[in-house]
Design an enzyme around this catalytic site. Structure first.
Site, mmCIF file in Angstrom:
data_model
loop_
_atom_site.group_PDB
_atom_site.id
_atom_site.type_symbol
_atom_site.label_atom_id
_atom_site.label_comp_id
_atom_site.label_asym_id
_atom_site.label_seq_id
_atom_site.Cartn_x
_atom_site.Cartn_y
_atom_site.Cartn_z
ATOM 1 C CB SER A 43 -12.602 -16.532 -20.505
ATOM 2 O OG SER A 43 -12.106 -17.285 -19.412
ATOM 3 C CG HIS A 103 -2.183 -0.836 0.978
ATOM 4 N ND1 HIS A 103 -3.434 -0.336 0.680
ATOM 5 C CD2 HIS A 103 -2.324 -2.184 1.010
ATOM 6 C CE1 HIS A 103 -4.298 -1.334 0.546
ATOM 7 N NE2 HIS A 103 -3.648 -2.472 0.741
ATOM 8 C CE1 TYR A 131 -5.063 -1.935 -2.520
ATOM 9 C CE2 TYR A 131 -6.369 -0.082 -3.305
ATOM 10 C CZ TYR A 131 -5.166 -0.770 -3.248
ATOM 11 O OH TYR A 131 -4.068 -0.277 -3.908
ATOM 12 C CG ASP A 190 -0.793 -5.322 -8.346
ATOM 13 O OD1 ASP A 190 0.177 -5.216 -7.575
ATOM 14 O OD2 ASP A 190 -1.973 -5.425 -7.954
ATOM 15 C CG LEU A 217 -0.651 -14.747 -5.879
ATOM 16 C CD1 LEU A 217 -0.449 -16.235 -6.184
ATOM 17 C CD2 LEU A 217 0.575 -14.192 -5.147
ATOM 18 C CB SER A 218 -1.250 -9.143 -9.797
ATOM 19 O OG SER A 218 -0.937 -8.355 -8.711
ATOM 20 C CD GLU A 227 -7.448 -3.599 -11.239
ATOM 21 O OE1 GLU A 227 -6.842 -4.129 -12.191
ATOM 22 O OE2 GLU A 227 -7.659 -4.160 -10.156
#
Ligand code: GLA
Length: 385
Positions: A66, A33, A220, A170, A123-124, A158
């Site tokens: 996907s 952070h 967050y 990330d 883990l992004s 994002e």
């Protein structure tokens, strides 16, 4: 599914030959952070990644398939939907939107996507999907961007499309990672140094299986607001503190009465963790892995007690890790509130370590942890099948 099978699957449907692209997930060693305060962090790209097979189309459609979600989404490039926030495709469509906003004419294309970055594990996986999408679409458009620019475009996707108020770490490491090293990332200058990870060490990532989410407007975002509250008080005290990066612990002490106790603790974590990145780089350069590991343990306590971003399960995992022979240090990695604990472990102690962490965690929580022995990886790029 490996890259070769992905290409075959894509070409069976799309007929035109596909190019292949990849972008890795990451683990952050320390500096949590700190990246929306202009501070330092120490992420490494890992050998878990998103892979995309991509080819141009002759209409105005972006077709996303996907493999892992068994889902196909088609969007009209002339009428991009702005309401896909909660879905996997939102990370891709947001990247298209952001690339365009940066002046890139995104061509009609078909993207077939797979990956093995565990989702919701810190883990992004989302950053790796965004960066892989941007890398593929830039190549199909015949355009190039620096790794830093790709990171900014994907962070914007994002922040402003998906709605998760994340920093740049990330996306940056997914685009710019270097195998064998962690990055010492200066998130204000967007420059980095490399901190080589000695080859006798392994990064072991233990998944608490407690899912975290950055996009639900929850913890967050509230931590980020508290950091901003503290930064505003510091700015009022000393106008040249624009970002928390500019403040020292002495400044923070001087402003203690001007902010909530929560904001004070959050800022104390950010200031000390950013400093730990710089100290950690010196320790790695000096080969002092013992001191480096102890520093990671201290970083876990700061994340737990000052930032209050841990959870009971992750504390248990870190404690188990820290107690094992051959382990130098263990701490919760990533955005917090669940996810994974990273441990720095001697290669020849790995088997015992993995067995102990799984057995003890199961005994204490009733949960079976997934444990990944990782290697570091390069940032995004085109690959051959
Ligand atoms: C998430 C965010 C990053 C960073 C970390 C915490 O991974 O995406 O920008 O803030 O949390 O260090």
């Amino acid at each position: 599914m490996n890259a070769k099978e992905l290409k075959k699957t894509h070409e069976a449907v799309e007929t035109s030959p596909a190019r292949l692209f990849r972008a890795p997930g990451r683990v952050n060693l320390v500096g949590e952070h700190t990246d929306y305060s202009g501070g330092f962090c120490m992420p490494a790209a890992i050998n878990f990644e998103t892979i995309i097979a991509a080819s141009l189309r002759s209409d105005r459609t972006l077709k996303l398939h996907s493999i892992d979600f068994n889902d196909t989404v088609e969007v009209d490039l002339d009428a991009l939907p702005m309401d896909r926030q909660g879905q996997w495709s939102g990370y891709c469509i947001g990247t298209v939107w952001s690339l365009r906003d940066a002046g890139v004419e995104v061509p009609a294309a078909a993207l077939t996507i797979t990956g093995d970055v565990p989702q919701g594990a810190g883990l992004s996986s989302s950053a790796s999907l965004e960066v892989a999408t941007a890398t593929a679409l830039l190549a199909l458009a015949g355009k190039t961007m620096s790794g830093g620019e790709i990171a900014r475009v994907c962070q914007r996707a994002e922040n402003d499309y998906v709605g998760a108020p994340v920093g740049i770490m990330d996306q940056f490491v997914s685009a710019n990672g270097k195998a064998g090293s962690a990055l010492i990332l200066d998130t204000r200058a967007l420059t980095f140094d490399l901190a080589p990870i000695p080859s006798h060490l392994r990064l072991v990532i233990a998944n608490s299986m407690v899912k975290h989410s950055l996009a639900d407007g929850g913890a967050y975002a509230s931590r980020r607001r508290e950091v901003e509250e503290g930064t505003a008080a510091l700015h009022a005290y000393r106008y040249d503190i624009g970002l928390l990066r500019d403040a020292t612990l002495e400044d923070l002490e001087a402003c203690k009465a001007k902010m909530s106790p929560e904001a004070f603790k959050r800022c104390r974590h950010v200031i000390t963790d950013s400093q730990r990145v710089l100290d950690g780089m010196e320790l790695l350069k000096a080969g002092d892995i013992v001191a480096f590991g102890q520093m990671l343990n201290k970083a876990h306590r700061s994340y737990r007690d000052d930032f209050e971003a841990s959870c009971a399960e992750c504390d248990i995992l870190a404690e188990i890790g820290q107690a094992q022979p051959g382990c130098y240090g263990s701490r919760l990695t990533g955005g917090g509130f669940g996810g994974c604990v990273v441990s720095v472990v001697e290669a020849d102690a790995i088997d015992g370590f993995v067995t102990a962490i799984k057995a003890n965690y199961l005994a204490q929580t009733g949960i079976t942890a997934e444990v990944y022995v990782c290697s570091t990886a390069d940032g995004a790029g085109e690959i051959k099948a």
